[in-house]
Design a protein around this motif. Sequence first.
Motif, PDB file in Angstrom:
ATOM      1  N   LEU A 140      -5.256   9.180 -13.813  1.00 49.44           N
ATOM      2  CA  LEU A 140      -5.536   8.129 -14.791  1.00 49.44           C
ATOM      3  C   LEU A 140      -6.737   7.273 -14.400  1.00 49.44           C
ATOM      4  O   LEU A 140      -7.476   6.799 -15.264  1.00 49.44           O
ATOM      5  N   VAL A 141      -6.911   7.053 -13.107  1.00 49.55           N
ATOM      6  CA  VAL A 141      -7.972   6.166 -12.624  1.00 49.55           C
ATOM      7  C   VAL A 141      -9.272   6.976 -12.522  1.00 49.55           C
ATOM      8  O   VAL A 141      -9.349   7.930 -11.751  1.00 49.55           O
ATOM      9  N   PRO A 142     -10.300   6.584 -13.291  1.00 47.87           N
ATOM     10  CA  PRO A 142     -11.519   7.394 -13.334  1.00 47.87           C
ATOM     11  C   PRO A 142     -12.347   7.395 -12.051  1.00 47.87           C
ATOM     12  O   PRO A 142     -13.017   8.378 -11.751  1.00 47.87           O
ATOM     13  N   GLU A 143     -12.313   6.298 -11.300  1.00 51.40           N
ATOM     14  CA  GLU A 143     -13.147   6.224 -10.094  1.00 51.40           C
ATOM     15  C   GLU A 143     -12.480   5.326  -9.070  1.00 51.40           C
ATOM     16  O   GLU A 143     -11.898   4.299  -9.407  1.00 51.40           O
ATOM     17  N   TRP A 144     -12.595   5.738  -7.804  1.00 52.46           N
ATOM     18  CA  TRP A 144     -11.997   5.000  -6.698  1.00 52.46           C
ATOM     19  C   TRP A 144     -13.080   4.580  -5.718  1.00 52.46           C
ATOM     20  O   TRP A 144     -14.084   5.268  -5.574  1.00 52.46           O
ATOM     21  N   LEU A 145     -12.832   3.488  -5.007  1.00 53.27           N
ATOM     22  CA  LEU A 145     -13.711   3.031  -3.940  1.00 53.27           C
ATOM     23  C   LEU A 145     -12.907   2.874  -2.658  1.00 53.27           C
ATOM     24  O   LEU A 145     -11.766   2.408  -2.697  1.00 53.27           O
ATOM     25  N   THR A 146     -13.503   3.245  -1.536  1.00 56.18           N
ATOM     26  CA  THR A 146     -12.854   3.005  -0.247  1.00 56.18           C
ATOM     27  C   THR A 146     -13.075   1.538   0.130  1.00 56.18           C
ATOM     28  O   THR A 146     -13.956   0.871  -0.421  1.00 56.18           O
ATOM     29  N   MET A 165       0.858  -1.178   0.000  1.00 61.62           N
ATOM     30  CA  MET A 165       0.000   0.000   0.000  1.00 61.62           C
ATOM     31  C   MET A 165       0.896   1.230   0.000  1.00 61.62           C
ATOM     32  O   MET A 165       1.831   1.313   0.762  1.00 61.62           O
ATOM     33  N   THR A 166       0.548   2.122  -0.850  1.00 61.72           N
ATOM     34  CA  THR A 166       1.428   3.263  -1.042  1.00 61.72           C
ATOM     35  C   THR A 166       0.600   4.517  -1.280  1.00 61.72           C
ATOM     36  O   THR A 166      -0.578   4.440  -1.591  1.00 61.72           O
ATOM     37  N   GLU A 167       1.247   5.642  -1.113  1.00 58.81           N
ATOM     38  CA  GLU A 167       0.594   6.897  -1.478  1.00 58.81           C
ATOM     39  C   GLU A 167       0.678   7.016  -2.983  1.00 58.81           C
ATOM     40  O   GLU A 167       1.607   6.532  -3.617  1.00 58.81           O
ATOM     41  N   ILE A 168      -0.298   7.684  -3.551  1.00 54.70           N
ATOM     42  CA  ILE A 168      -0.381   7.750  -5.004  1.00 54.70           C
ATOM     43  C   ILE A 168       0.034   9.119  -5.498  1.00 54.70           C
ATOM     44  O   ILE A 168      -0.246  10.118  -4.859  1.00 54.70           O
ATOM     45  N   ASP A 169       0.697   9.161  -6.642  1.00 51.73           N
ATOM     46  CA  ASP A 169       1.056  10.462  -7.174  1.00 51.73           C
ATOM     47  C   ASP A 169      -0.074  10.990  -8.053  1.00 51.73           C
ATOM     48  O   ASP A 169      -0.961  10.243  -8.476  1.00 51.73           O
ATOM     49  N   ALA A 170      -0.043  12.280  -8.315  1.00 52.99           N
ATOM     50  CA  ALA A 170      -1.137  12.951  -9.019  1.00 52.99           C
ATOM     51  C   ALA A 170      -1.350  12.400 -10.428  1.00 52.99           C
ATOM     52  O   ALA A 170      -2.482  12.297 -10.899  1.00 52.99           O
ATOM     53  N   LEU A 189       2.271  -9.221 -13.536  1.00 54.47           N
ATOM     54  CA  LEU A 189       2.958  -7.930 -13.501  1.00 54.47           C
ATOM     55  C   LEU A 189       3.959  -7.859 -12.344  1.00 54.47           C
ATOM     56  O   LEU A 189       5.064  -7.341 -12.500  1.00 54.47           O
ATOM     57  N   ARG A 190       3.575  -8.385 -11.178  1.00 55.05           N
ATOM     58  CA  ARG A 190       4.509  -8.405 -10.039  1.00 55.05           C
ATOM     59  C   ARG A 190       5.731  -9.263 -10.371  1.00 55.05           C
ATOM     60  O   ARG A 190       6.860  -8.900 -10.059  1.00 55.05           O
ATOM     61  N   ASP A 191       5.471 -10.403 -11.007  1.00 58.07           N
ATOM     62  CA  ASP A 191       6.579 -11.281 -11.390  1.00 58.07           C
ATOM     63  C   ASP A 191       7.505 -10.597 -12.400  1.00 58.07           C
ATOM     64  O   ASP A 191       8.689 -10.913 -12.471  1.00 58.07           O
ATOM     65  N   ASP A 192       6.949  -9.661 -13.180  1.00 60.94           N
ATOM     66  CA  ASP A 192       7.742  -8.880 -14.138  1.00 60.94           C
ATOM     67  C   ASP A 192       8.509  -7.754 -13.457  1.00 60.94           C
ATOM     68  O   ASP A 192       9.245  -7.026 -14.116  1.00 60.94           O
ATOM     69  N   GLY A 193       8.299  -7.571 -12.144  1.00 61.81           N
ATOM     70  CA  GLY A 193       9.022  -6.548 -11.400  1.00 61.81           C
ATOM     71  C   GLY A 193       8.308  -5.214 -11.298  1.00 61.81           C
ATOM     72  O   GLY A 193       8.902  -4.224 -10.880  1.00 61.81           O
ATOM     73  N   ASP A 231       3.374  -1.365  -7.492  1.00 57.91           N
ATOM     74  CA  ASP A 231       1.936  -1.077  -7.528  1.00 57.91           C
ATOM     75  C   ASP A 231       1.652   0.136  -8.410  1.00 57.91           C
ATOM     76  O   ASP A 231       0.697   0.142  -9.189  1.00 57.91           O
ATOM     77  N   GLU A 232       2.483   1.173  -8.285  1.00 60.74           N
ATOM     78  CA  GLU A 232       2.275   2.391  -9.072  1.00 60.74           C
ATOM     79  C   GLU A 232       2.421   2.106 -10.566  1.00 60.74           C
ATOM     80  O   GLU A 232       1.629   2.570 -11.378  1.00 60.74           O
ATOM     81  N   GLU A 233       3.440   1.317 -10.915  1.00 58.29           N
ATOM     82  CA  GLU A 233       3.654   0.977 -12.324  1.00 58.29           C
ATOM     83  C   GLU A 233       2.509   0.126 -12.872  1.00 58.29           C
ATOM     84  O   GLU A 233       2.087   0.301 -14.021  1.00 58.29           O
ATOM     85  N   MET A 234       1.989  -0.769 -12.044  1.00 53.89           N
ATOM     86  CA  MET A 234       0.850  -1.587 -12.473  1.00 53.89           C
ATOM     87  C   MET A 234      -0.368  -0.714 -12.734  1.00 53.89           C
ATOM     88  O   MET A 234      -1.050  -0.878 -13.756  1.00 53.89           O
ATOM     89  N   LEU A 235      -0.641   0.215 -11.815  1.00 52.83           N
ATOM     90  CA  LEU A 235      -1.790   1.101 -12.005  1.00 52.83           C
ATOM     91  C   LEU A 235      -1.628   1.943 -13.264  1.00 52.83           C
ATOM     92  O   LEU A 235      -2.568   2.103 -14.048  1.00 52.83           O
ATOM     93  N   GLU A 236      -0.419   2.466 -13.462  1.00 51.70           N
ATOM     94  CA  GLU A 236      -0.183   3.283 -14.649  1.00 51.70           C
ATOM     95  C   GLU A 236      -0.409   2.462 -15.917  1.00 51.70           C
ATOM     96  O   GLU A 236      -1.067   2.905 -16.853  1.00 51.70           O
ATOM     97  N   TRP A 237       0.110   1.248 -15.953  1.00 54.67           N
ATOM     98  CA  TRP A 237      -0.058   0.400 -17.129  1.00 54.67           C
ATOM     99  C   TRP A 237      -1.529   0.034 -17.347  1.00 54.67           C
ATOM    100  O   TRP A 237      -2.037   0.099 -18.466  1.00 54.67           O
ATOM    101  N   LEU A 238      -2.213  -0.329 -16.266  1.00 52.10           N
ATOM    102  CA  LEU A 238      -3.610  -0.753 -16.376  1.00 52.10           C
ATOM    103  C   LEU A 238      -4.541   0.362 -16.842  1.00 52.10           C
ATOM    104  O   LEU A 238      -5.560   0.093 -17.481  1.00 52.10           O
TER     105      LEU A 238
END
Length: 121
Positions: free
Chosen positions: A11-17, A1-6, A75-79, A82-89
């Motif tokens: 990029l992510v249109p909608e978030w859920l708590t 779990m990490t803080e997210i950059d702007a 994606l994790r196995d590719d190194g 979390d931030e890179e996965m979100l950006e790619w997705l």
Amino acid sequence: MTEIDAKIDALVPEWLTLPDIAEQMDIEVTRVRQLVKEGQVIAVRRGENRALHVPAAFIDGDKIVKGLVGLLTVLRDDGFSDEEMLEWLFTADPTLPGTPAQALSENRGTEVKRRAQALAV
């Protein structure tokens, strides 16, 4: 779990708590936290109170979007972080078309997973 950059946050249109997800999936919040801990979904801290949020695109009704868990593992196995996965997705890919996250929600997970596997090469 990490803080997210702007950039990624935009990029992510909608978030859920986590409580929103628990209600939607009809499970306890502790179970949602376990899903995050197990890596089945990605949660990031965002907003004024730095609460944990998950992209809404990862949840389909009362379950996790089909193919997401396996894709995150690849994606994790590719190194990827979390931030890179979100950006790619959530970055548009004109050859899909749309984003990998959209393709997953449209049951085109095989093609998305194939692309993720190719990233490792």
